[in-house]
Design a protein around this motif. Structure first.
Motif, PDB file in Angstrom:
ATOM      1  N   GLU A   1      17.634 -30.434  43.875  1.00 31.43           N
ATOM      2  CA  GLU A   1      18.708 -30.366  43.061  1.00 31.43           C
ATOM      3  C   GLU A   1      17.824 -30.004  41.957  1.00 31.43           C
ATOM      4  O   GLU A   1      18.609 -29.783  40.752  1.00 31.43           O
ATOM      5  CB  GLU A   1      18.910 -31.305  43.121  1.00 31.43           C
ATOM      6  N   ALA A   2      16.750 -30.691  41.896  1.00 31.83           N
ATOM      7  CA  ALA A   2      15.780 -29.928  40.224  1.00 31.83           C
ATOM      8  C   ALA A   2      15.812 -28.309  40.294  1.00 31.83           C
ATOM      9  O   ALA A   2      15.996 -27.755  39.360  1.00 31.83           O
ATOM     10  CB  ALA A   2      14.524 -30.668  40.367  1.00 31.83           C
ATOM     11  N   ILE A   3      15.256 -28.196  41.346  1.00 31.98           N
ATOM     12  CA  ILE A   3      15.182 -26.034  41.121  1.00 31.98           C
ATOM     13  C   ILE A   3      16.996 -25.425  40.751  1.00 31.98           C
ATOM     14  O   ILE A   3      17.156 -24.731  40.189  1.00 31.98           O
ATOM     15  CB  ILE A   3      15.258 -25.746  42.519  1.00 31.98           C
ATOM     16  N   LYS A   4      17.741 -25.832  41.390  1.00 30.56           N
ATOM     17  CA  LYS A   4      19.191 -25.489  41.394  1.00 30.56           C
ATOM     18  C   LYS A   4      19.142 -25.338  40.411  1.00 30.56           C
ATOM     19  O   LYS A   4      19.381 -25.243  39.030  1.00 30.56           O
ATOM     20  CB  LYS A   4      19.765 -26.012  42.130  1.00 30.56           C
ATOM     21  N   ASN A   5      18.995 -26.599  39.948  1.00 31.04           N
ATOM     22  CA  ASN A   5      19.284 -27.222  37.762  1.00 31.04           C
ATOM     23  C   ASN A   5      18.905 -26.632  36.978  1.00 31.04           C
ATOM     24  O   ASN A   5      19.473 -25.877  35.825  1.00 31.04           O
ATOM     25  CB  ASN A   5      18.993 -28.822  37.631  1.00 31.04           C
TER      26      ASN A   5
ATOM     27  N   GLY B   1      18.888 -21.008  33.152  1.00 33.80           N
ATOM     28  CA  GLY B   1      18.294 -19.794  32.736  1.00 33.80           C
ATOM     29  C   GLY B   1      16.899 -19.354  33.034  1.00 33.80           C
ATOM     30  O   GLY B   1      16.253 -20.889  33.418  1.00 33.80           O
ATOM     31  N   GLY B   2      16.436 -19.313  32.758  1.00 37.74           N
ATOM     32  CA  GLY B   2      14.401 -18.465  33.467  1.00 37.74           C
ATOM     33  C   GLY B   2      13.981 -19.248  32.453  1.00 37.74           C
ATOM     34  O   GLY B   2      13.790 -20.371  31.139  1.00 37.74           O
ATOM     35  N   SER B   3      12.074 -18.509  32.367  1.00 30.64           N
ATOM     36  CA  SER B   3      11.590 -18.437  31.666  1.00 30.64           C
ATOM     37  C   SER B   3      11.944 -18.126  29.908  1.00 30.64           C
ATOM     38  O   SER B   3      12.591 -17.238  29.933  1.00 30.64           O
ATOM     39  CB  SER B   3      10.130 -17.467  31.535  1.00 30.64           C
ATOM     40  N   PHE B   4      11.693 -19.153  29.098  1.00 29.97           N
ATOM     41  CA  PHE B   4      11.695 -18.206  27.439  1.00 29.97           C
ATOM     42  C   PHE B   4      10.903 -17.940  26.792  1.00 29.97           C
ATOM     43  O   PHE B   4      11.284 -17.268  25.732  1.00 29.97           O
ATOM     44  CB  PHE B   4      12.099 -20.088  26.589  1.00 29.97           C
ATOM     45  N   GLY B   5       9.961 -17.632  27.504  1.00 27.69           N
ATOM     46  CA  GLY B   5       8.143 -17.895  26.373  1.00 27.69           C
ATOM     47  C   GLY B   5       7.922 -18.583  24.946  1.00 27.69           C
ATOM     48  O   GLY B   5       7.381 -18.505  24.514  1.00 27.69           O
TER      49      GLY B   5
ATOM     50  N   ALA C   1      -4.531 -16.020  30.033  1.00 33.81           N
ATOM     51  CA  ALA C   1      -2.594 -16.431  29.751  1.00 33.81           C
ATOM     52  C   ALA C   1      -1.958 -15.948  31.127  1.00 33.81           C
ATOM     53  O   ALA C   1      -2.951 -15.647  31.990  1.00 33.81           O
ATOM     54  CB  ALA C   1      -2.487 -15.155  28.362  1.00 33.81           C
ATOM     55  N   GLY C   2      -0.402 -16.198  30.647  1.00 31.10           N
ATOM     56  CA  GLY C   2       0.030 -15.447  32.238  1.00 31.10           C
ATOM     57  C   GLY C   2       1.554 -15.676  31.980  1.00 31.10           C
ATOM     58  O   GLY C   2       2.525 -16.291  31.266  1.00 31.10           O
ATOM     59  N   THR C   3       2.047 -14.587  32.384  1.00 34.60           N
ATOM     60  CA  THR C   3       3.881 -14.643  31.972  1.00 34.60           C
ATOM     61  C   THR C   3       4.639 -15.429  32.470  1.00 34.60           C
ATOM     62  O   THR C   3       5.934 -15.905  31.447  1.00 34.60           O
ATOM     63  CB  THR C   3       4.164 -13.036  32.421  1.00 34.60           C
ATOM     64  N   LEU C   4       4.545 -15.857  33.548  1.00 32.72           N
ATOM     65  CA  LEU C   4       5.443 -17.144  34.171  1.00 32.72           C
ATOM     66  C   LEU C   4       4.277 -18.504  34.234  1.00 32.72           C
ATOM     67  O   LEU C   4       5.203 -19.407  34.468  1.00 32.72           O
ATOM     68  CB  LEU C   4       5.441 -16.862  35.061  1.00 32.72           C
ATOM     69  N   SER C   5       4.061 -18.513  33.322  1.00 37.51           N
ATOM     70  CA  SER C   5       2.634 -19.931  33.645  1.00 37.51           C
ATOM     71  C   SER C   5       3.880 -21.438  33.241  1.00 37.51           C
ATOM     72  O   SER C   5       4.618 -20.671  31.519  1.00 37.51           O
ATOM     73  CB  SER C   5       1.431 -20.113  32.589  1.00 37.51           C
ATOM     74  N   GLY C   6       4.086 -22.460  33.847  1.00 35.52           N
ATOM     75  CA  GLY C   6       4.958 -23.072  33.455  1.00 35.52           C
ATOM     76  C   GLY C   6       6.540 -23.005  33.312  1.00 35.52           C
ATOM     77  O   GLY C   6       7.024 -23.887  32.358  1.00 35.52           O
ATOM     78  N   HIS C   7       6.460 -21.818  34.238  1.00 39.95           N
ATOM     79  CA  HIS C   7       8.126 -21.958  34.635  1.00 39.95           C
ATOM     80  C   HIS C   7       8.906 -22.970  34.670  1.00 39.95           C
ATOM     81  O   HIS C   7       8.884 -23.289  36.168  1.00 39.95           O
ATOM     82  CB  HIS C   7       7.948 -20.918  35.338  1.00 39.95           C
ATOM     83  N   PRO C   8      10.096 -23.001  33.929  1.00 44.45           N
ATOM     84  CA  PRO C   8      10.674 -24.007  33.967  1.00 44.45           C
ATOM     85  C   PRO C   8      10.917 -24.580  35.840  1.00 44.45           C
ATOM     86  O   PRO C   8      11.452 -25.739  36.058  1.00 44.45           O
ATOM     87  CB  PRO C   8      11.857 -23.707  33.161  1.00 44.45           C
ATOM     88  N   VAL C   9      11.814 -23.650  36.620  1.00 39.16           N
ATOM     89  CA  VAL C   9      11.938 -24.056  38.200  1.00 39.16           C
ATOM     90  C   VAL C   9      10.903 -24.162  38.684  1.00 39.16           C
ATOM     91  O   VAL C   9      10.446 -25.949  39.553  1.00 39.16           O
ATOM     92  CB  VAL C   9      12.562 -22.513  38.063  1.00 39.16           C
ATOM     93  N   VAL C  10       9.494 -24.183  37.952  1.00 38.03           N
ATOM     94  CA  VAL C  10       8.417 -24.959  39.038  1.00 38.03           C
ATOM     95  C   VAL C  10       8.373 -25.659  38.852  1.00 38.03           C
ATOM     96  O   VAL C  10       8.006 -26.592  39.147  1.00 38.03           O
ATOM     97  CB  VAL C  10       7.065 -23.674  38.549  1.00 38.03           C
TER      98      VAL C  10
END
Ligand code: KE4
Length: 410
Positions: free
Chosen positions: A70-74, A79-83, A292-301
């Motif tokens: 559920e958390a992943i779906k929400n 929306g994806g990663s916002f930078g 550094a990392g492009t998708l570090s801290g991605h909201p879905v993760v």
């Protein structure tokens, strides 16, 4: 060989995206798994297996845990990663720092490998020293400087270190013996004033599970403090599994830096490194250590990790411990010994269970391979190597544990 395997072998080296999955250590063709739920997985022919791989550790709540899904779906729907930093990163970091007070500040990355290599970089910058000490059979991901007699995949494939690692890089990494403080002291004396850090899996799990001797971790703390080297706990596997605050809580030893992964991502790609604020303030953009990392801290993760940590309640830890204890007691096989810490265990085909990598290597790996396939035939899937840990989840209830014991005795 199934059609999908033929295609995979054409597309990926060895048909896999990580070497241990090729089943070289146990032989035979890996099943094609298509679904997981709770403690079980199903292959493409509909066969059910009780699963002790659990994605090699992250799925401590079991496959497709409803709260995690559920958390992943929400998060995905939002929306994806916002930078820029998002609330999900903050919430997960708060949970981590509450449960592991040695971590005053941290940085999310995308794998355990990235976390370990970054922690070493901080240690070198903070101490102005170049050398690091790791342990034979210890595995901290595939960064060049850590692929020196690594455990896990490398040990399974019998490759000491790896091709492609430049000799001068490998020379910066010293190797000591796990559970042998004298070997650490010898390296520190031999390279006095030059060792930046000692990195250790507080419970070794990549040579199979090796339990730390009572004096080992406190001894490492004392030796590194005395020598001005940092102590780095690689808790990618043990973090939030062996206790609510990981191995550092279980054994009461406070490292300077901690490496995390697996569970904090709830099964999605993740890593983190953190520790003393003065050390972490060495990291860009505050300090001179670039990482550094492009998708570090991605909201879905972050959402998957947060749901997983919130699902790890005191009651769940009690269940994990009870399941581990029951399984270990039930795996009573001739010539085999069990090493266990909580819901992490290995059945070694040697008796008693090994105390270090040398003893682990002397296990009867052919007997393990036969056992592995016997269990597979009886509907239980294990990590395909004597040198891996079995991962029990909160979904492994008594019926599942007893069915596993029955399969092992068949
Ligand atoms: P990753 O880069 O694979 O996310 O994490 C590396 C790592 C770091 N530290 C420890 C203690 C680890 O166990 C690992 C990775 N663990 C292996 C299993 N033993 C991953 C499985 C694989 O390599 O496919």
């Amino acid at each position: 060989m199934t059609k999908s395997r033929v295609l995979a072998t054409e597309l990926f080296p060895g048909g896999v995206n990580s070497p241990v999955r090729a089943y070289l250590a146990v032989g035979g063709e890996p099943p094609v798994l298509v679904r997981g739920e709770g403690a079980c997985v199903w292959d493409d022919r509909g066969r059910r297996y009780i699963d002790y791989v659990g994605a090699f550790g992250p799925l401590v709540l079991g496959h497709a845990n409803r709260a995690v899904v559920e958390a992943i779906k929400n998060a995905a729907d939002a929306g994806g990663s916002f930078g820029v930093t998002g609330p999900g990163e903050v919430r997960l970091a708060e949970l981590i720092t509450e449960r592991m007070p040695s971590i005053e500040r941290l940085r999310f990355v995308n794998s355990g490998t990235e976390a370990a290599m970054s922690a070493l970089r901080v240690a070198r910058a903070a101490t102005g020293r170049d050398l690091v000490i790791k342990f034979e059979g210890g595995y901290h991901g595939h960064a060049d400087s850590l692929l020196v007699e690594a455990g896990s995949g490398a040990a399974t494939l019998s490759i000491p270190g790896s091709a492609g690692v430049a000799a001068p890089v490998a020379a910066q990494t010293l190797v000591a013996a796990y559970n042998d403080l004298a070997s650490v002291e010898a390296q520190l004396e031999r390279h006095r004033g030059k060792v930046a850090a000692v990195i250790v899996e507080p419970v070794a799990a990549n040579m199979g599970v090796i339990v730390p001797a009572p004096d080992f971790l406190p001894g490492l703390r004392e030796l590194t403090s005395r020598e001005g080297a940092l102590l780095i706990f690689d808790e990618v596997i043990t973090g939030f599994r062996v206790a609510p605050g990981g191995a550092q809580e279980l054994y009461g030893v406070r490292p300077d830096l901690t490496v995390l992964g697996k569970i904090i991502g709830g099964g999605l790609p993740v890593g983190a490194y953190g520790g003393r604020a003065d050390l972490m303030d060495m990291v860009a953009p505050v300090g001179p250590v670039y990482q550094a990392g492009t998708l570090s801290g991605h909201p879905v993760v972050m959402a998957a990790g947060e749901a997983t940590l919130r699902g790890l309640t005191p009651d769940v830890y009690e269940r994990l411990e009870a399941a581990g204890e029951r399984l270990a007691a039930g795996l009573d096989l001739e010539g085999a010994g069990v090493a266990r810490v909580g819901s992490l265990l290995t059945l070694f085909f040697r008796e008693p269970a090994p105390r270090d990598f040398g003893e682990a290597k002397a296990s009867n790996t052919a007997a393990f391979a036969r056992f592995f396939h016997r269990m597979l035939d009886h509907g239980v899937i294990l990590p395909p190597s004597q040198f891996e840990a079995w991962f029990i989840s909160a979904a492994h209830d008594r019926a599942v544990i007893d069915a596993t014991i029955e399969a092992a005795a068949a």
